[in-house]
Design a protein around this motif. Structure first.
Motif, mmCIF file in Angstrom:
data_model
loop_
_atom_site.group_PDB
_atom_site.id
_atom_site.type_symbol
_atom_site.label_atom_id
_atom_site.label_comp_id
_atom_site.label_asym_id
_atom_site.label_seq_id
_atom_site.Cartn_x
_atom_site.Cartn_y
_atom_site.Cartn_z
ATOM 1 N N LEU A 85 18.962 34.719 -20.551
ATOM 2 C CA LEU A 85 17.927 34.551 -19.686
ATOM 3 C C LEU A 85 17.139 35.961 -19.472
ATOM 4 O O LEU A 85 15.985 36.156 -19.452
ATOM 5 C CB LEU A 85 18.231 34.293 -18.149
ATOM 6 N N LEU A 86 18.009 36.991 -19.652
ATOM 7 C CA LEU A 86 17.339 38.401 -19.538
ATOM 8 C C LEU A 86 16.626 38.627 -20.783
ATOM 9 O O LEU A 86 15.435 39.416 -20.838
ATOM 10 C CB LEU A 86 18.403 39.439 -19.579
ATOM 11 N N ASP A 87 16.991 38.196 -21.953
ATOM 12 C CA ASP A 87 16.390 38.376 -23.128
ATOM 13 C C ASP A 87 15.031 37.375 -23.059
ATOM 14 O O ASP A 87 13.834 38.002 -23.502
ATOM 15 C CB ASP A 87 17.217 37.829 -24.423
ATOM 16 N N LEU A 88 15.179 36.198 -22.824
ATOM 17 C CA LEU A 88 13.906 35.292 -22.468
ATOM 18 C C LEU A 88 12.792 36.213 -21.544
ATOM 19 O O LEU A 88 11.880 36.067 -22.138
ATOM 20 C CB LEU A 88 14.144 34.022 -21.855
ATOM 21 N N GLU A 89 13.136 36.672 -20.550
ATOM 22 C CA GLU A 89 12.448 37.402 -19.824
ATOM 23 C C GLU A 89 11.744 38.612 -20.532
ATOM 24 O O GLU A 89 10.243 38.751 -20.164
ATOM 25 C CB GLU A 89 13.254 37.952 -18.481
ATOM 26 N N ARG A 90 12.554 39.381 -21.349
ATOM 27 C CA ARG A 90 12.075 40.374 -21.928
ATOM 28 C C ARG A 90 10.821 40.237 -22.839
ATOM 29 O O ARG A 90 9.924 40.790 -23.003
ATOM 30 C CB ARG A 90 13.165 41.221 -22.570
ATOM 31 N N TYR A 91 10.910 38.775 -23.174
ATOM 32 C CA TYR A 91 9.989 38.489 -24.340
ATOM 33 C C TYR A 91 9.011 37.489 -23.849
ATOM 34 O O TYR A 91 8.524 37.043 -24.890
ATOM 35 C CB TYR A 91 10.804 38.006 -25.552
ATOM 36 N N LEU A 92 8.730 37.324 -22.747
ATOM 37 C CA LEU A 92 7.691 36.461 -22.241
ATOM 38 C C LEU A 92 6.575 36.688 -22.842
ATOM 39 O O LEU A 92 5.745 35.877 -23.207
ATOM 40 C CB LEU A 92 7.598 36.323 -20.934
ATOM 41 N N ASN A 93 6.219 38.142 -22.730
ATOM 42 C CA ASN A 93 4.604 38.356 -23.246
ATOM 43 C C ASN A 93 4.576 38.225 -24.851
ATOM 44 O O ASN A 93 3.517 38.373 -25.297
ATOM 45 C CB ASN A 93 4.494 39.941 -22.880
ATOM 46 N N ASP A 94 5.536 38.146 -25.524
ATOM 47 C CA ASP A 94 5.678 37.897 -26.994
ATOM 48 C C ASP A 94 5.622 36.347 -27.367
ATOM 49 O O ASP A 94 4.994 35.932 -28.305
ATOM 50 C CB ASP A 94 7.042 38.826 -27.735
ATOM 51 N N GLY A 109 20.902 30.273 -20.486
ATOM 52 C CA GLY A 109 22.048 30.578 -19.256
ATOM 53 C C GLY A 109 23.186 30.469 -19.656
ATOM 54 O O GLY A 109 24.209 30.992 -19.074
ATOM 55 N N GLU A 110 23.597 29.819 -20.750
ATOM 56 C CA GLU A 110 24.830 29.568 -21.281
ATOM 57 C C GLU A 110 25.438 30.931 -21.734
ATOM 58 O O GLU A 110 26.422 31.174 -21.530
ATOM 59 C CB GLU A 110 24.944 28.398 -22.446
ATOM 60 N N ASN A 111 24.544 31.629 -22.558
ATOM 61 C CA ASN A 111 25.247 32.851 -22.845
ATOM 62 C C ASN A 111 25.316 33.821 -21.923
ATOM 63 O O ASN A 111 26.097 34.775 -22.164
ATOM 64 C CB ASN A 111 24.289 33.318 -24.218
ATOM 65 N N ARG A 126 18.706 35.155 -12.202
ATOM 66 C CA ARG A 126 17.959 35.211 -13.607
ATOM 67 C C ARG A 126 17.002 34.220 -13.920
ATOM 68 O O ARG A 126 15.417 34.610 -14.211
ATOM 69 C CB ARG A 126 18.933 35.498 -14.510
ATOM 70 N N PHE A 127 17.278 33.077 -13.735
ATOM 71 C CA PHE A 127 16.321 31.864 -14.057
ATOM 72 C C PHE A 127 15.060 32.163 -13.241
ATOM 73 O O PHE A 127 14.050 31.811 -13.583
ATOM 74 C CB PHE A 127 16.872 30.617 -13.850
ATOM 75 N N GLN A 128 15.209 32.311 -11.707
ATOM 76 C CA GLN A 128 14.191 32.389 -10.846
ATOM 77 C C GLN A 128 13.253 33.487 -11.285
ATOM 78 O O GLN A 128 12.126 33.386 -11.384
ATOM 79 C CB GLN A 128 14.647 32.780 -9.466
ATOM 80 N N SER A 129 13.807 34.563 -11.895
ATOM 81 C CA SER A 129 12.947 35.847 -12.300
ATOM 82 C C SER A 129 12.102 35.419 -13.516
ATOM 83 O O SER A 129 10.813 35.458 -13.426
ATOM 84 C CB SER A 129 13.602 37.030 -12.519
ATOM 85 N N VAL A 130 12.652 34.470 -14.473
ATOM 86 C CA VAL A 130 11.721 33.988 -15.671
ATOM 87 C C VAL A 130 10.853 33.215 -15.163
ATOM 88 O O VAL A 130 9.642 33.159 -15.437
ATOM 89 C CB VAL A 130 12.787 33.387 -16.447
#
Length: 224
Positions: A85-94, A109-111, A126-130
């Motif tokens: 989820l941290l990776d997903l958040e990092r690349y939302l703009n991309d 979330g599994e990883n 983390r999900f809430q942040s995304v």
């Protein structure tokens, strides 16, 4: 002598440049090359707007016949690496915001849990942040969260997975334009253990039988 000095200067300059090049490579965040590959694809041909965006970790990335399994919908697959989820958040703009999707389907979330450093409450946070960032940019776009699956190779994490799924499910009940697709339950046998026949040899990723379960559970939530 001058040639020797010149060659020596070039060698010294090259040597001094090496650490900075290595540092530059080390500084690249996880999955940077995959994200850059997506952006290169987009520069050649941008996916259509108002498509349904599937995004998340390798279970999405490896869904090679995703479009074929949802023929009535126009889809974009932006699963990448073994992302969390941290990776997903990092690349939302991309790989999320540029597409202006009409709906977003998330599997992630599994990883996070498999890292051995994260408990269920942090997965929720983390999900809430995304989710909140998506809502901030796209307040009207519906979001579907696909529950974290029960992978045989990660059976020891099942208590955390079950708790994280329940926390996210309850959170989404408080948020408009959201759905929770439960794939966890139908991936279990009657004894409560994961169905081994729906996974490939690594006991982590799914075969076509597994994806058929996902198809059945996700289809009712997709915008027509």
């Amino acid at each position: 002598m001058r040639k020797l000095s010149l060659h020596l200067a070039i060698l010294i300059a090259a040597f001094l440049a090496m650490p900075s090049m290595a540092q530059s490579q080390q500084a690249a965040p996880p999955f940077w090359n995959e994200i850059e590959a997506f952006k290169q694809q987009d520069s050649v041909q941008m996916p259509p707007e108002n498509a349904i965006l599937f995004v998340g970790s390798s279970s999405i990335r490896m869904w090679k016949n995703l479009q074929e399994m949802f023929p009535k919908h126009t889809l974009i697959n932006r699963g990448f690496g073994g992302s969390n989820l941290l990776d997903l958040e990092r690349y939302l703009n991309d790989i999320v915001f540029p597409y202006q999707p009409k709906q977003i389907v998330i599997y992630s979330g599994e990883n996070d849990i498999a890292s051995d450093t994260v408990q269920a409450q942090e997965v929720l946070e983390r999900f809430q942040s995304v989710f909140q960032q998506i809502r901030g940019k796209m307040p009207q776009v519906p979001v579907v969260f696909v529950s974290i699956k029960p992978s045989p190779s990660r059976i020891k994490y099942n208590p955390i997975i079950v708790e994280a799924n329940e926390l996210i499910k309850q959170y989404l009940k408080t948020q408009p334009k959201t759905k929770y697709a439960d794939v966890y339950t139908p991936m279990l046998r009657a004894n409560g253990k994961p169905k081994p026949e729906i996974f490939i040899q690594d006991s982590l990723h799914m075969n076509q039988q597994g994806y058929q379960i996902w198809q059945k559970k996700i289809t009712p939530y997709l915008i027509k």
